[in-house]
Design a protein around this motif. Structure first.
Motif, PDB file in Angstrom:
ATOM      1  N   ALA A  15       0.835  -1.208   0.000  1.00 18.80           N
ATOM      2  CA  ALA A  15       0.000   0.000   0.000  1.00 18.80           C
ATOM      3  C   ALA A  15       0.866   1.252   0.000  1.00 18.80           C
ATOM      4  CB  ALA A  15      -0.927  -0.016   1.212  1.00 18.80           C
ATOM      5  N   ALA A  16       1.995   1.202   0.736  1.00 16.51           N
ATOM      6  CA  ALA A  16       2.877   2.375   0.806  1.00 16.51           C
ATOM      7  C   ALA A  16       3.493   2.676  -0.552  1.00 16.51           C
ATOM      8  CB  ALA A  16       3.975   2.134   1.845  1.00 16.51           C
ATOM      9  N   ALA A  17       3.977   1.639  -1.242  1.00 21.30           N
ATOM     10  CA  ALA A  17       4.589   1.850  -2.559  1.00 21.30           C
ATOM     11  C   ALA A  17       3.557   2.360  -3.550  1.00 21.30           C
ATOM     12  CB  ALA A  17       5.209   0.553  -3.058  1.00 21.30           C
ATOM     13  N   GLU A  18       2.361   1.779  -3.515  1.00 24.03           N
ATOM     14  CA  GLU A  18       1.321   2.221  -4.439  1.00 24.03           C
ATOM     15  C   GLU A  18       0.957   3.680  -4.197  1.00 24.03           C
ATOM     16  OE1 GLU A  18      -3.303   1.227  -5.724  1.00 24.03           O
ATOM     17  OE2 GLU A  18      -2.250  -0.122  -4.320  1.00 24.03           O
ATOM     18  N   ALA A  19       0.898   4.086  -2.929  1.00 20.49           N
ATOM     19  CA  ALA A  19       0.539   5.471  -2.605  1.00 20.49           C
ATOM     20  C   ALA A  19       1.571   6.451  -3.158  1.00 20.49           C
ATOM     21  CB  ALA A  19       0.406   5.626  -1.086  1.00 20.49           C
ATOM     22  N   VAL A  59      -0.190   9.322 -22.214  1.00 22.45           N
ATOM     23  CA  VAL A  59       0.818   8.935 -21.228  1.00 22.45           C
ATOM     24  C   VAL A  59       0.192   8.776 -19.852  1.00 22.45           C
ATOM     25  CG1 VAL A  59       2.914   9.684 -20.039  1.00 22.45           C
ATOM     26  CG2 VAL A  59       2.721   9.966 -22.515  1.00 22.45           C
ATOM     27  N   ARG A  60      -0.675   9.709 -19.462  1.00 19.60           N
ATOM     28  CA  ARG A  60      -1.332   9.606 -18.145  1.00 19.60           C
ATOM     29  C   ARG A  60      -2.191   8.344 -18.060  1.00 19.60           C
ATOM     30  NH1 ARG A  60      -1.713  14.233 -14.865  1.00 19.60           N
ATOM     31  NH2 ARG A  60      -0.692  16.074 -15.723  1.00 19.60           N
ATOM     32  N   LEU A  61      -2.933   8.068 -19.128  1.00 22.52           N
ATOM     33  CA  LEU A  61      -3.764   6.864 -19.140  1.00 22.52           C
ATOM     34  C   LEU A  61      -2.900   5.616 -19.026  1.00 22.52           C
ATOM     35  CD1 LEU A  61      -6.455   5.366 -19.586  1.00 22.52           C
ATOM     36  CD2 LEU A  61      -6.055   5.565 -22.056  1.00 22.52           C
ATOM     37  N   ALA A  62      -1.805   5.580 -19.791  1.00 21.75           N
ATOM     38  CA  ALA A  62      -0.933   4.407 -19.773  1.00 21.75           C
ATOM     39  C   ALA A  62      -0.337   4.187 -18.390  1.00 21.75           C
ATOM     40  CB  ALA A  62       0.181   4.576 -20.807  1.00 21.75           C
ATOM     41  N   LEU A  63       0.139   5.268 -17.761  1.00 24.01           N
ATOM     42  CA  LEU A  63       0.751   5.118 -16.432  1.00 24.01           C
ATOM     43  C   LEU A  63      -0.291   4.741 -15.384  1.00 24.01           C
ATOM     44  CD1 LEU A  63       3.233   8.140 -16.474  1.00 24.01           C
ATOM     45  CD2 LEU A  63       3.801   5.717 -16.612  1.00 24.01           C
ATOM     46  N   GLY A  64      -1.476   5.327 -15.477  1.00 20.09           N
ATOM     47  CA  GLY A  64      -2.526   4.981 -14.515  1.00 20.09           C
ATOM     48  C   GLY A  64      -2.940   3.529 -14.628  1.00 20.09           C
ATOM     49  N   ARG A  65      -3.116   3.052 -15.856  1.00 23.12           N
ATOM     50  CA  ARG A  65      -3.489   1.652 -16.032  1.00 23.12           C
ATOM     51  C   ARG A  65      -2.353   0.712 -15.632  1.00 23.12           C
ATOM     52  NH1 ARG A  65      -8.818   1.057 -15.787  1.00 23.12           N
ATOM     53  NH2 ARG A  65      -9.828   2.652 -17.042  1.00 23.12           N
ATOM     54  N   PHE A  66      -1.130   1.175 -15.812  1.00 27.13           N
ATOM     55  CA  PHE A  66      -0.016   0.347 -15.363  1.00 27.13           C
ATOM     56  C   PHE A  66      -0.081   0.127 -13.854  1.00 27.13           C
ATOM     57  CE2 PHE A  66       4.177   0.272 -13.351  1.00 27.13           C
ATOM     58  CZ  PHE A  66       4.615  -0.961 -13.803  1.00 27.13           C
ATOM     59  N   LEU A  67      -0.361   1.194 -13.103  1.00 27.45           N
ATOM     60  CA  LEU A  67      -0.449   1.028 -11.645  1.00 27.45           C
ATOM     61  C   LEU A  67      -1.642   0.158 -11.265  1.00 27.45           C
ATOM     62  CD1 LEU A  67       0.579   4.343  -9.912  1.00 27.45           C
ATOM     63  CD2 LEU A  67       1.838   2.228 -10.152  1.00 27.45           C
ATOM     64  N   ASP A  68      -2.734   0.255 -12.007  1.00 27.78           N
ATOM     65  CA  ASP A  68      -3.852  -0.659 -11.750  1.00 27.78           C
ATOM     66  C   ASP A  68      -3.401  -2.106 -11.920  1.00 27.78           C
ATOM     67  OD1 ASP A  68      -5.497   1.493 -11.338  1.00 27.78           O
ATOM     68  OD2 ASP A  68      -6.355   1.478 -13.357  1.00 27.78           O
ATOM     69  N   LEU A  69      -2.606  -2.338 -12.963  1.00 30.58           N
ATOM     70  CA  LEU A  69      -2.105  -3.675 -13.234  1.00 30.58           C
ATOM     71  C   LEU A  69      -1.117  -4.113 -12.155  1.00 30.58           C
ATOM     72  CD1 LEU A  69      -1.787  -6.108 -15.196  1.00 30.58           C
ATOM     73  CD2 LEU A  69       0.030  -4.808 -16.317  1.00 30.58           C
ATOM     74  N   ALA A  70      -0.194  -3.212 -11.787  1.00 36.16           N
ATOM     75  CA  ALA A  70       0.854  -3.567 -10.831  1.00 36.16           C
ATOM     76  C   ALA A  70       0.304  -3.782  -9.428  1.00 36.16           C
ATOM     77  CB  ALA A  70       1.923  -2.468 -10.803  1.00 36.16           C
ATOM     78  N   SER A  71      -0.818  -3.122  -9.091  1.00 37.58           N
ATOM     79  CA  SER A  71      -1.325  -3.200  -7.714  1.00 37.58           C
ATOM     80  C   SER A  71      -2.464  -4.202  -7.555  1.00 37.58           C
ATOM     81  CB  SER A  71      -1.805  -1.813  -7.268  1.00 37.58           C
ATOM     82  OG  SER A  71      -2.820  -1.330  -8.127  1.00 37.58           O
ATOM     83  N   ARG A  72      -2.798  -4.930  -8.613  1.00 35.53           N
ATOM     84  CA  ARG A  72      -3.876  -5.899  -8.498  1.00 35.53           C
ATOM     85  C   ARG A  72      -3.443  -7.026  -7.569  1.00 35.53           C
ATOM     86  NH1 ARG A  72      -0.736  -8.259 -12.101  1.00 35.53           N
ATOM     87  NH2 ARG A  72      -1.055 -10.427 -12.738  1.00 35.53           N
TER      88      ARG A  72
END
Length: 388
Positions: A15-19, A59-72
């Motif tokens: 949670a800390a890294a994701e934040a 770029v914003r969409l790509a990075l946001g979706r990447f974090l969705d993927l990484a934090s699942r």
């Protein structure tokens, strides 16, 4: 088929890294776009207007979706995070094709974006407490994700070119042909309108080996024309480019790692004269800036006439033994270039000044008073200026 980002990593962010990462997303997107603008010349000026907004949004969409993927978490549906990002990347590729930017420019933007975004994401992840093992998984996920987006953009770019882009490309090729074959100005203007190609102030013709065309095109203006066929005088191993409104120093710097020959910059409707000069320079084996080869281009404009001139004015020397003829020819050329200054001639030829005096005595015996005749001096200078 290589695995996508959903298959290559079991990374679970704390949670800390994701934040920390989510807090940094806006600045990472901004830095990534800025780097692309600076490092990929085809995107210069793209921050202004609709294209800049599209790039930042992608770029914003790509990075946001990447974090969705990484934090699942394990068990989540893996298809949800990727869909919108892949669709956005495909749409970006289509838009780049419509704007006239090449596939090479698009891939260069992805390379720069991958490097900058990874640097910033890694710094944020470390700050969020990721250890070395998790960071390695994170890196694997980042680059697999960017590979998938890049492939989607390439597919979108290709799809667009396969439809409207291909039609426009045919119009651009016809425009190039009209420019290089001396079509009337009204016909050229009509061709430019059909191709949806806003005329620049100037064009510069560039010739480059076909195996270097991609390298040459990447840093150039997206409006650069690339004649495809029926180019007058062009050989199969050589490609032509017509570059719009390019400052000469910038153009030469962009092409410095190629074997290109760059013609003079001309009013865009007169680009044929730039092409003709570049073609003459290419056939003479020259490279670089034709402006630096003007004397040689003038002297060698008619090779047959030049050889006849050499044969006539150098006849007295060529009647001598070959070794003597070579020494006297070198001395005469240096004497002409250095306006008879003996010390400068000696330094140029790496001989003693007395040797120069002796050889000039021999030349005086051969030519007599003709060495004081301006017409003879001109003919000798021309004959020896481009000596092979």
């Amino acid at each position: 088929m290589p695995p996508g980002p959903r298959e290559v990593s079991d990374l679970e962010l704390s949670a800390a890294a994701e934040a920390v990462l989510r807090a940094r997303l806006p600045s990472i997107a901004e830095l990534t776009v800025a780097a692309i603008i600076v490092e990929v010349p085809s995107y210069t000026g793209a921050l202004s207007g609709k294209m800049g907004a599209n790039i930042e949004k992608a770029v914003r969409l790509a990075l946001g979706r990447f974090l969705d993927l990484a934090s699942r978490t394990k068990g989540d549906d893996p298809s949800i995070p990727m869909g919108p990002a892949v669709d956005g990347a495909r749409d970006l590729g289509r838009g780049e094709a419509r704007s006239g930017r090449s596939m090479e420019a698009l891939l260069a933007a992805y390379r720069v974006g991958a490097r900058v975004s990874w640097r910033e994401l890694a710094a944020a992840a470390l700050e969020g407490g990721l250890d070395a093992a998790a960071l390695a998984q994170f890196a694997e996920l980042v680059f697999a994700y960017i590979d998938e987006l890049s492939a989607a953009s390439v597919a979108g770019h290709a799809d667009e070119l396969a439809t409207t882009g291909r039609v426009r490309q045919r119009h651009l090729e016809r425009l190039s042909h009209a420019l290089l074959t001396g079509a009337p100005a009204d016909a050229v203007l009509a061709a430019a309108e059909r191709a949806d190609w806003p005329p620049p102030r100037t064009l510069t013709a560039v010739l480059v080996p076909v195996d270097q065309l991609r390298k040459a095109l990447t840093p150039l203006d997206a409006r650069t024309l690339q004649p495809a066929e029926d180019v007058p005088g062009l050989e199969d191993e050589v490609g032509a480019l017509l570059v719009p409104d390019a400052p000469r120093s910038t153009l030469l710097r962009a092409l410095r790692r190629t074997d290109a020959i760059v013609g003079p910059t001309r009013d865009w409707l007169q680009v044929r004269t730039s092409y003709d000069r570049a073609l003459r320079a290419w056939r003479l084996g020259l490279a670089g800036d034709t402006d630096e080869h003007l004397a040689e281009l003038v002297v060698r404009a008619d090779e047959g006439a030049l050889e006849d001139l050499r044969a006539r004015v150098l006849a007295p020397i060529r009647a001598l033994r070959p070794t003597t003829a070579e020494k006297l020819t070198d001395t005469l050329r240096s004497w002409l270039l250095h306006h008879g200054r003996r010390e400068d001639i000696a330094a140029d030829l790496f001989v003693h000044a007395q040797t120069v005096r002796y050889r000039m005595g021999q030349l005086r015996e051969l030519y007599g008073d003709k060495l004081d005749d301006p017409r003879t001096v001109l003919e000798l200078t021309l004959a020896l200026a481009a000596r092979g």
